[in-house]
Structures are given as structure tokens and as C-alpha cells.
Design an enzyme around this catalytic site. Structure first.
Site, PDB file in Angstrom:
ATOM      1  CG  ASP A  21     -10.431  16.205  48.538  1.00 40.23           C
ATOM      2  OD1 ASP A  21      -9.482  16.530  49.285  1.00 40.23           O
ATOM      3  OD2 ASP A  21     -11.333  15.411  48.887  1.00 40.23           O
ATOM      4  NE  ARG A  25      -7.041  11.660  49.767  1.00 40.64           N
ATOM      5  CZ  ARG A  25      -8.197  11.782  49.140  1.00 40.64           C
ATOM      6  NH1 ARG A  25      -8.752  10.733  48.568  1.00 40.64           N
ATOM      7  NH2 ARG A  25      -8.794  12.949  49.067  1.00 40.64           N
ATOM      8  CD1 TRP A  26      -0.379  13.462  42.955  1.00 45.64           C
ATOM      9  CD2 TRP A  26       0.882  14.935  44.070  1.00 45.64           C
ATOM     10  NE1 TRP A  26       0.669  13.809  42.131  1.00 45.64           N
ATOM     11  CE2 TRP A  26       1.457  14.718  42.798  1.00 45.64           C
ATOM     12  CE3 TRP A  26       1.500  15.834  44.947  1.00 45.64           C
ATOM     13  CZ2 TRP A  26       2.619  15.358  42.377  1.00 45.64           C
ATOM     14  CZ3 TRP A  26       2.662  16.459  44.537  1.00 45.64           C
ATOM     15  CH2 TRP A  26       3.212  16.228  43.259  1.00 45.64           C
ATOM     16  CB  SER A  66     -13.889  23.920  54.006  1.00 42.52           C
ATOM     17  OG  SER A  66     -13.276  23.082  54.962  1.00 42.52           O
ATOM     18  CG  ASN A  69     -10.120  22.628  54.911  1.00 45.66           C
ATOM     19  OD1 ASN A  69     -10.404  23.110  53.810  1.00 45.66           O
ATOM     20  ND2 ASN A  69     -10.187  21.318  55.133  1.00 45.66           N
ATOM     21  NE  ARG A  72      -7.441  19.735  55.914  1.00 43.68           N
ATOM     22  CZ  ARG A  72      -7.254  19.324  54.685  1.00 43.68           C
ATOM     23  NH1 ARG A  72      -6.084  19.501  54.102  1.00 43.68           N
ATOM     24  NH2 ARG A  72      -8.221  18.740  54.024  1.00 43.68           N
TER      25      ARG A  72
HETATM   26  C1  IPE Z   1     -13.015  20.011  50.912  1.00 45.71           C
HETATM   27  O1  IPE Z   1     -11.937  19.136  51.035  1.00 45.71           O
HETATM   28  C2  IPE Z   1     -12.565  21.416  51.107  1.00 45.71           C
HETATM   29  C3  IPE Z   1     -11.665  21.932  50.087  1.00 45.71           C
HETATM   30  C4  IPE Z   1     -11.367  21.358  48.951  1.00 45.71           C
HETATM   31  C5  IPE Z   1     -11.103  23.219  50.362  1.00 45.71           C
HETATM   32  P1  IPE Z   1     -11.655  18.359  52.398  1.00 45.71           P
HETATM   33  O2  IPE Z   1     -10.542  17.432  52.125  1.00 45.71           O
HETATM   34  O3  IPE Z   1     -11.500  19.303  53.505  1.00 45.71           O
HETATM   35  O4  IPE Z   1     -13.039  17.575  52.555  1.00 45.71           O
HETATM   36  P2  IPE Z   1     -13.451  16.378  53.529  1.00 45.71           P
HETATM   37  O5  IPE Z   1     -13.275  16.882  54.917  1.00 45.71           O
HETATM   38  O6  IPE Z   1     -12.586  15.222  53.225  1.00 45.71           O
HETATM   39  O7  IPE Z   1     -14.889  16.120  53.187  1.00 45.71           O
HETATM   40  C1  IPE Z   2      -7.332  19.511  49.204  1.00 47.94           C
HETATM   41  O1  IPE Z   2      -6.478  18.456  49.452  1.00 47.94           O
HETATM   42  C2  IPE Z   2      -6.796  20.833  49.714  1.00 47.94           C
HETATM   43  C3  IPE Z   2      -7.532  21.398  50.857  1.00 47.94           C
HETATM   44  C4  IPE Z   2      -8.576  20.890  51.432  1.00 47.94           C
HETATM   45  C5  IPE Z   2      -7.025  22.633  51.397  1.00 47.94           C
HETATM   46  P1  IPE Z   2      -6.429  17.747  50.873  1.00 47.94           P
HETATM   47  O2  IPE Z   2      -5.440  18.463  51.714  1.00 47.94           O
HETATM   48  O3  IPE Z   2      -7.795  17.622  51.434  1.00 47.94           O
HETATM   49  O4  IPE Z   2      -5.861  16.306  50.487  1.00 47.94           O
HETATM   50  P2  IPE Z   2      -6.324  14.918  51.059  1.00 47.94           P
HETATM   51  O5  IPE Z   2      -7.813  14.843  50.865  1.00 47.94           O
HETATM   52  O6  IPE Z   2      -5.949  14.872  52.495  1.00 47.94           O
HETATM   53  O7  IPE Z   2      -5.610  13.911  50.229  1.00 47.94           O
HETATM   54 MG    MG Z   3      -9.248  16.221  51.290  1.00 49.93          MG
END
Ligand code: IPE
Ligand code: IPE
Ligand code: MG
Length: 246
Positions: A21, A25-26, A66, A69, A72
Site C-alpha cells: 500500500d 501517496r508516494w 482488491s 479497487n 477507482r
Molecule cells: C488494499 O489497498 C488493496 C491492495 C493493496 C491491493 P487499498 O489502498 O485498496 O486499501 P484501502 O481501501 O485503503 O483500505
Molecule cells: C497500493 O497503493 C496499490 C493498490 C491498491 C493497487 P495505493 O494505490 O492504494 O496507494 P495509496 O494508498 O492511494 O497511497
Molecule cells: Mg491504498
């Protein structure tokens, strides 16, 4: 002594699961679009896979996408699916060179055809590798998986292949997509979030949880080593008292 030497190779977790995760943000921190973060996350995947295989971890499960996801922005979902195809294809030779077997859990049929195909191809071409199994959780949701298992067992009970009273933990575990894979002993989540997000709910019943503030694209071998050392310093009691363990 470097970090790796502090690891007791006789006390390794057989299975480590990671919620990768913080890509978005990175990227934001570096003034870049979210997809830049996902692309850079691939380096962390490579490093972690290598570190786990070098130590002798048997199973590494990475939460890559997930079921939630899908909500998004379409652009980001498409970019993630394309990145998956490219990465699986690009890393195939390395996986084979390192004797690593690829597997996947989740509702794979609902992935875009190209992604699904690349994945099945990768699984097929690495199926005889024996050093470590890398499991990608894709379109994965623990509740989906549990409902799926319940439906499978209920169907068998209804057509009398099994008796309801025969259902036990082992039978249930064998109806999950992780059938044959030992439960993770260590679950790592990056990016300072301390939640499970619908990941492996049944399987992590007794896992040790490890949270790090690092964003996933920053995660390197040494960070994996740190997590393993932390794990090895914990007392896993499984309901017993400390005195019973020592
Ligand atoms: C969890 O990360 C799913 C994966 C790492 C693939 P998310 O960034 O989707 O989780 P939430 O929604 O913030 O809990
Ligand atoms: C994890 O990073 C990757 C996936 C869930 C696919 P995020 O995309 O969730 O990154 P943040 O949490 O928005 O920073
Ligand atoms: Mg995330």
C-alpha cells in the site's frame, strides 16, 4: 553484523503475506501521477520476492488488486491491469531462473482477457519450479472467497456428496482459493495504514501483524529483513501462557 545475518533461518515463517500500500501517496510526494507510484512499486515487488526466496520463505503472497479497487478511476484501473500484464511477461525469465512458481488467488475470470491470459501463461510456464511460490492476489476479496467456499460446500451437502456435520476447518480451508497453501504467519502492510482491507480473513487468524510507515515503492530487501527479525522476536503463544512456551 548486517541485518540478514541476524535472521534465524531455522525459525522462518513459511508464508509471508503483504498488503502493498501507498503507491499513490508516494507518487504524490514526488509530484507525480498515481500511476508513477504503481510503476515504481514493481521494484519493491522484485526486491521482496528476491529477499524472500534468498532466505528460504516457501510462500509469498502479494495483494495486488482488491475487488474494491474496481471503484477507482477507470484510467487507473486500466493502467494497473496493463502493468500487471507487462510485469508478469517481463519477469517470467527471472522467475524461472530463480526457480520461483507463480500462482494467483481471486476471482480471476473477471479480469480483462489480456491480463487473465498473461497470468495463466505465467502460472503454466513456472508450474514446475520448486524454490518458492509467489502468489498474486488479484481481484481478490476475502469475503468473496468465503462465500464461494460456503456455496461449494452447501452444494455438496445438498446433493449429499458430504454431510453437513462433516464440515470442519480442514474441509473449509480446502474450499478456499488458498487450498494447499499454509496460513501466513506474518502479514506486512506498508504506508502506515493499520487495517486488513478484506485480505485473507480466514487465513490470518493467528498471523503476526507488522505495519511500517514506508510507502510500498520504498520497500527494499532490508525492510523485509527487518520485518522477519521483528517476527522472530515475538512470542507466539496460540492461547497458551508464556511459561508453557518456554
Ligand atoms: C488494499 O489497498 C488493496 C491492495 C493493496 C491491493 P487499498 O489502498 O485498496 O486499501 P484501502 O481501501 O485503503 O483500505
Ligand atoms: C497500493 O497503493 C496499490 C493498490 C491498491 C493497487 P495505493 O494505490 O492504494 O496507494 P495509496 O494508498 O492511494 O497511497
Ligand atoms: Mg491504498
Amino acid at each position: 553484523m548486517n541485518l540478514k545475518e541476524k535472521i534465524n533461518l531455522d525459525k522462518l515463517p513459511r508464508h509471508v503475506a503483504i498488503i502493498m500500500d501507498g503507491n499513490g501517496r508516494w507518487a504524490k510526494k514526488h509530484g507525480k501521477p498515481r500511476v508513477f507510484g504503481h510503476k515504481n512499486g514493481v521494484t519493491a515487488v522484485r526486491e521482496t520476492t528476491e529477499a524472500a526466496a534468498e532466505l528460504g520463505v516457501e510462500y509469498l503472497t502479494l495483494y495486488a488488486f482488491s475487488t474494491e479497487n474496481w471503484s477507482r478511476p477507470q484510467f487507473e484501473v486500466n493502467a494497473l491491469m496493463t502493468l500487471l500484464v507487462e510485469t508478469v511477461r517481463r519477469e517470467l525469465d527471472t522467475l524461472n531462473k530463480n526457480n520461483i512458481r507463480l500462482q494467483a488467488i481471486g476471482d480471476l475470470k473477471k479480469l480483462p482477457a489480456k491480463t487473465h491470459k498473461a497470468l495463466l501463461d505465467g502460472i503454466e510456464k513456472t508450474k514446475n519450479n520448486t524454490r518458492m511460490t509467489l502468489v498474486l492476489a488479484l481481484n481478490y476479496s476475502a469475503r468473496w472467497e468465503i462465500i464461494n467456499a460456503v456455496q461449494e460446500l452447501a452444494t455438496k451437502a445438498a446433493d449429499q456428496t458430504i454431510k453437513p456435520e462433516d464440515i470442519n476447518e480442514e474441509m473449509f480451508a480446502n474450499a478456499l482459493s488458498t487450498k494447499g497453501i499454509p496460513d501466513p504467519e506474518l502479514l506486512i502492510r506498508t504506508s502506515n495504514e493499520q487495517r486488513i482491507s478484506n485480505f485473507l480473513l480466514w487465513q490470518i487468524s493467528y498471523a503476526e501483524l507488522y505495519f511500517t510507515p514506508l510507502f510500498w515503492p520504498e520497500f527494499r530487501k532490508e525492510h523485509f529483513h527487518e520485518a522477519i527479525i521483528d517476527f522472530q522476536n515475538r512470542e507466539r503463544r496460540f492461547g497458551k501462557t508464556s511459561e508453557q512456551i518456554s
